[in-house]
Write a protein that holds these residues in place. Structure first.
Motif, short mmCIF file in Angstrom:
data_model
loop_
_atom_site.label_atom_id
_atom_site.label_comp_id
_atom_site.label_asym_id
_atom_site.label_seq_id
_atom_site.Cartn_x
_atom_site.Cartn_y
_atom_site.Cartn_z
N GLU A 196 0.91 -1.29 0.00
CA GLU A 196 0.12 0.08 0.01
C GLU A 196 0.83 1.19 0.09
O GLU A 196 0.40 2.18 -0.86
CB GLU A 196 -0.89 -0.04 1.13
CG GLU A 196 -1.95 1.04 1.29
CD GLU A 196 -2.75 1.24 2.44
OE1 GLU A 196 -3.63 2.06 2.41
OE2 GLU A 196 -2.84 0.02 3.26
N LYS A 199 2.19 1.84 -3.50
CA LYS A 199 1.29 2.55 -4.32
C LYS A 199 1.05 4.05 -4.28
O LYS A 199 1.10 4.77 -4.91
CB LYS A 199 -0.15 1.59 -4.42
CG LYS A 199 -1.23 2.52 -5.12
CD LYS A 199 -2.32 1.74 -5.28
CE LYS A 199 -3.20 2.57 -6.04
NZ LYS A 199 -4.76 1.86 -6.12
N ASN A 200 1.05 4.33 -2.72
CA ASN A 200 0.51 5.75 -2.55
C ASN A 200 1.90 6.76 -2.84
O ASN A 200 1.80 7.81 -3.24
CB ASN A 200 0.47 5.81 -0.75
CG ASN A 200 -0.79 5.17 -0.66
OD1 ASN A 200 -1.91 5.12 -1.32
ND2 ASN A 200 -0.95 4.97 0.80
N TYR A 242 4.75 -5.65 -6.20
CA TYR A 242 5.15 -4.42 -5.98
C TYR A 242 5.30 -3.58 -7.03
O TYR A 242 4.92 -2.37 -7.25
CB TYR A 242 6.63 -4.43 -5.33
CG TYR A 242 6.70 -5.15 -4.01
CD1 TYR A 242 5.43 -5.21 -2.88
CD2 TYR A 242 7.81 -5.71 -3.43
CE1 TYR A 242 5.53 -5.71 -2.09
CE2 TYR A 242 7.85 -6.27 -2.17
CZ TYR A 242 6.78 -6.50 -1.52
OH TYR A 242 6.64 -7.14 -0.24
N SER A 244 3.55 -4.01 -9.92
CA SER A 244 2.12 -3.67 -10.27
C SER A 244 1.80 -2.43 -9.40
O SER A 244 0.86 -1.73 -10.01
CB SER A 244 1.45 -5.05 -10.00
OG SER A 244 1.75 -6.01 -11.12
N GLU A 245 2.05 -2.38 -8.29
CA GLU A 245 1.32 -1.29 -7.29
C GLU A 245 2.09 -0.02 -7.86
O GLU A 245 1.31 0.99 -7.67
CB GLU A 245 1.82 -1.49 -5.82
CG GLU A 245 1.19 -2.50 -5.21
CD GLU A 245 -0.44 -2.81 -5.21
OE1 GLU A 245 -0.94 -1.41 -5.13
OE2 GLU A 245 -0.97 -3.68 -5.43
N ARG A 248 0.40 0.96 -11.10
CA ARG A 248 -1.15 1.47 -10.59
C ARG A 248 -1.13 2.94 -9.97
O ARG A 248 -2.06 3.74 -10.50
CB ARG A 248 -1.89 0.47 -9.83
CG ARG A 248 -2.21 -0.76 -10.20
CD ARG A 248 -3.30 -1.58 -9.27
NE ARG A 248 -3.32 -2.75 -9.82
CZ ARG A 248 -2.68 -4.00 -9.24
NH1 ARG A 248 -1.77 -4.08 -8.47
NH2 ARG A 248 -2.81 -5.09 -9.85
N GLY A 249 -0.25 3.03 -9.22
CA GLY A 249 -0.15 4.24 -8.63
C GLY A 249 0.32 5.57 -9.71
O GLY A 249 -0.12 6.46 -9.49
#
Length: 284
Positions: A196, A199-200, A242, A244-245, A248-249
């Protein structure tokens, strides 16, 4: 007697010639009258102009319509039924040089548009520009720079927007460190194991790049390495998770992500920015 016959023969020839001229003239006049009668109901060019006073004069015939279409630039912003239709029409009207140029991402040395980058965009049809610290002082300066270069691209025939890219990976690979929020290396983030948070951080990075007009970030790095600070580690599954995050982010933040490197630097202990490296590996 012989002279009189000769004189009579010459007179006869002249009369025959005059008759032929008169007959030919009559035929021409008759043809002209017939042509005028057939065209009597057709509008003259002045009538056509009056009927299309508010339209382009080139609309009066099919040939002229074709000429008008040829003269009109085919641009990114032209009306079209769909994106696919627009791309198809543009590609059909692009030269080979224009197509090759759109594949190129180029750099330059200054913080303002210089002669080199202007030539690359206008004459060589470059499709993208990569920015480094040499081009970047402050966020507002970068935003102005990307706007100026984008305006230059819009002034060309195709009017295709430029892509602007950077390497904003984290750790030691960060542009304008004094102006950006702290971004840990992927190695640090991989050891922490917080998907998380990864991604942030990517969302925040994407937003900071987006406001400057940057559209592509050359990240994340998906090489597998135990020592490289740019890698999430040696576990392929965690690296994929990781990575992929990050993707997306960045997309949520407004920019496009780029997976790298290929064929991969993970097995090498040499920084490819400093020297040439090679690895030996099986296809498996």
């Amino acid at each position: 007697m012989r002279r009189r016959k000769k004189r009579n023969y010459r007179t006869l020839r002249i009369l025959v010639s005059l008759v032929a001229i008169i007959l030919a003239g009559g035929a021409i006049y008759t043809s002209y009258q017939n042509m005028m009668e057939k065209d009597a109901d057709k509008p003259t060019s002045q009538h056509v102009k009056a009927e299309v006073a508010n339209d382009e004069m080139l609309d009066t015939s099919k040939d002229n319509e074709n000429k008008k279409n040829e003269a009109k630039p085919v641009s990114y912003y032209q009306d079209s039924g769909s994106i696919d239709d627009k791309v198809t029409v543009m590609l059909e009207n692009m030269t080979l040089e224009e197509k090759i140029g759109q594949l190129m991402v180029v750099g330059f040395q200054s913080t303002v548009p210089d002669e080199h980058i202007e030539k690359m965009i206008k004459d060589y049809h470059a499709g993208g520009v990569i920015l480094f610290d040499r081009n970047m002082n402050t966020p507002s300066q970068v935003a102005e720079l990307t706007n100026q270069l984008q305006d230059l691209a819009y002034s060309t025939k195709l009017q295709i927007p430029l892509t602007f890219s950077v390497d904003q990976e984290g750790g030691s690979i960060v542009r304008m460190k004094d102006s950006f929020s702290t971004l840990p290396s992927q190695q640090v983030l991989g050891k922490q194991g917080d998907a998380e948070k990864i991604k942030n951080l990517a969302v925040r990075t994407g937003e900071q790049l987006d406001v400057m007009g940057i559209t592509i970030n050359f990240a994340p790095v998906l090489d597998l390495s135990e020592t490289d600070s740019r890698s999430f580690g040696i576990d392929p599954h965690l690296t994929g998770k990781y990575g992929s995050e990050v993707i997306r982010g960045l997309v949520d933040g407004g920019v496009t992500a780029t997976i790298k490197h290929f064929p991969g630097n993970g097995r090498s202990s040499i920084d490819p920015h400093l020297d040439t490296s090679s690895v030996q590996a099986h296809q498996e």
